[in-house]
Design a protein around this motif. Structure first.
Motif, PDB file in Angstrom:
ATOM      1  N   THR A   1       5.261 -17.408 -48.699  1.00 49.84           N
ATOM      2  CA  THR A   1       4.348 -18.167 -47.843  1.00 49.84           C
ATOM      3  C   THR A   1       4.183 -19.617 -48.233  1.00 49.84           C
ATOM      4  O   THR A   1       3.938 -20.456 -47.388  1.00 49.84           O
TER       5      THR A   1
ATOM      6  N   THR B   1       2.015 -17.409 -39.487  1.00 46.69           N
ATOM      7  CA  THR B   1       1.277 -16.218 -39.080  1.00 46.69           C
ATOM      8  C   THR B   1       1.941 -15.505 -37.898  1.00 46.69           C
ATOM      9  O   THR B   1       1.715 -14.327 -37.692  1.00 46.69           O
TER      10      THR B   1
ATOM     11  N   TYR C   1       3.740 -12.031 -38.218  1.00 40.73           N
ATOM     12  CA  TYR C   1       2.761 -10.985 -38.516  1.00 40.73           C
ATOM     13  C   TYR C   1       1.933 -10.650 -37.281  1.00 40.73           C
ATOM     14  O   TYR C   1       1.651  -9.485 -37.005  1.00 40.73           O
ATOM     15  N   GLU C   2       1.523 -11.681 -36.544  1.00 41.03           N
ATOM     16  CA  GLU C   2       0.673 -11.454 -35.364  1.00 41.03           C
ATOM     17  C   GLU C   2       1.358 -10.559 -34.340  1.00 41.03           C
ATOM     18  O   GLU C   2       0.732  -9.677 -33.749  1.00 41.03           O
TER      19      GLU C   2
ATOM     20  N   LEU D   1       1.392  -7.020 -35.708  1.00 40.15           N
ATOM     21  CA  LEU D   1       0.032  -6.473 -35.673  1.00 40.15           C
ATOM     22  C   LEU D   1      -0.349  -6.061 -34.259  1.00 40.15           C
ATOM     23  O   LEU D   1      -0.898  -4.975 -34.035  1.00 40.15           O
TER      24      LEU D   1
END
Lengths: 213, 213
Positions: free
Chosen positions: A114, A122, A125-126, A129
């Motif tokens: 990161t 992000t 990942y978003e 998710l």
């Protein structure tokens, strides 16, 4: 397309393939533009024509990885029986790609390093998710997951857990045991998630998702 | 100790403190020795006297982090009731340190940036895996975990899962939600791990380990 345009596209692909090898082996911080041109077999001029900086090459790999994984996910979501089995299959498929696809394994390494970028990463990942939250909600509606399952909370554990499993598998075995470790993750999780009495169904899903190809 | 030795120790501590800030903010690859001397308030000569290379500073931080975490773990293992509660408390304690202790958060970032070093960084993981495997075995013996729990497999999921939870918490919130996310990890896991009927005991352990300080 002109011959010149075709050559430009080919060069761009060579840079991405070479850079993926270098970033996977050396990480973002350890990779130099000279390493990348050497691995890609292109000149520095050709590299700069497509990518003004090392950040740009790395972000192009993360985008390419995300496109590959998203397309694979779409195929799985269209083809499998239920939402819970889809969650297992998505994890098994990504584990497979993380061990075999040079773009995917480089892209994920860059994503988990990161601190390599100023920009916050992000987005990948978003997307995962959101996909897993939707699947968990659907699986709760169909009764594959226990009534009252908090889909957002569950997704927000499974995606980080998968992330960590691949980081640690990489450290110990360069991901040789990744598929097995991801299967074990689901073997531990499923008894907490499915309604009591659904053990045989869980076992069938594990076999379907993680049986050797 | 001579005044000169005292000064040397002080300088070493200043370098480690300054380097921890720089590595945490910029990652290993993004950190330069000039950044470190500036943050530490020491000369380049003083830095080189203690640490011949950037690798050496980073490894010293990882060692310092590991000493801090190991000492904290020893205190928890001495003071808590049962082995399962110890597992929760160790996770809660490390989550807390990862948000507040500059050496710990830098050390863990360096550890998860696996590709930064030539050397393989398996040691910190091995120690945590061994501790959690021993605790899981003890908790199975006392009946806190279900009979037949595979302690090695469970430990080899919890440590990677924790690793991923902190990586993702760092990406989204710079670890502001880490303690809450680690609690949610245990809320999801415990129903799969404890014998049926032990829900109230699980709830008590969660409160004991994760209640606000």
């Amino acid at each position: 397309m002109t011959a010149q345009q075709e050559r430009a596209i080919l060069t761009r692909e060579k840079v991405i393939a070479g850079a993926a090898e270098v970033f996977y082996r050396q990480g973002f911080g350890g990779a130099t533009l000279s390493d990348i041109t050497a691995a890609a077999g292109v000149t520095k001029g050709a590299l700069y024509f497509h990518f003004p900086s090392k950040d740009d090459v790395a972000l192009a790999i993360i985008e390419a990885e995300h496109r590959i994984a998203t397309a694979a996910a779409a195929r799985i979501l269209e083809s499998t029986a239920g939402p819970l089995e889809s969650m297992l299959r998505l994890c098994a498929d990504l584990a497979e790609r993380l061990t075999t696809d040079p773009i995917v394994r480089a892209g994920i390494r860059l994503t988990t390093e990161t601190s390599s970028f100023d920009r916050s990463l992000t987005r990948p990942y978003e997307d995962w998710l959101a996909t897993f939250e939707a699947l968990a909600r659907a699986a709760t509606a169909t009764g594959e997951l226990r009534a009252g399952t908090d889909a957002a909370k569950l997704a927000h554990f499974i995606i980080p857990a998968f992330t960590g499993v691949q980081v640690v598998s990489d450290v110990f075995t360069e991901r040789a045991d990744l598929r097995q470790r991801v299967r074990e993750m689901w073997e531990i999780l499923l008894p907490a998630l499915v309604p009591p009495g659904d053990e045989s169904s869980s076992q069938r899903m594990l076999e379907a998702a993680f049986s050797p190809r």
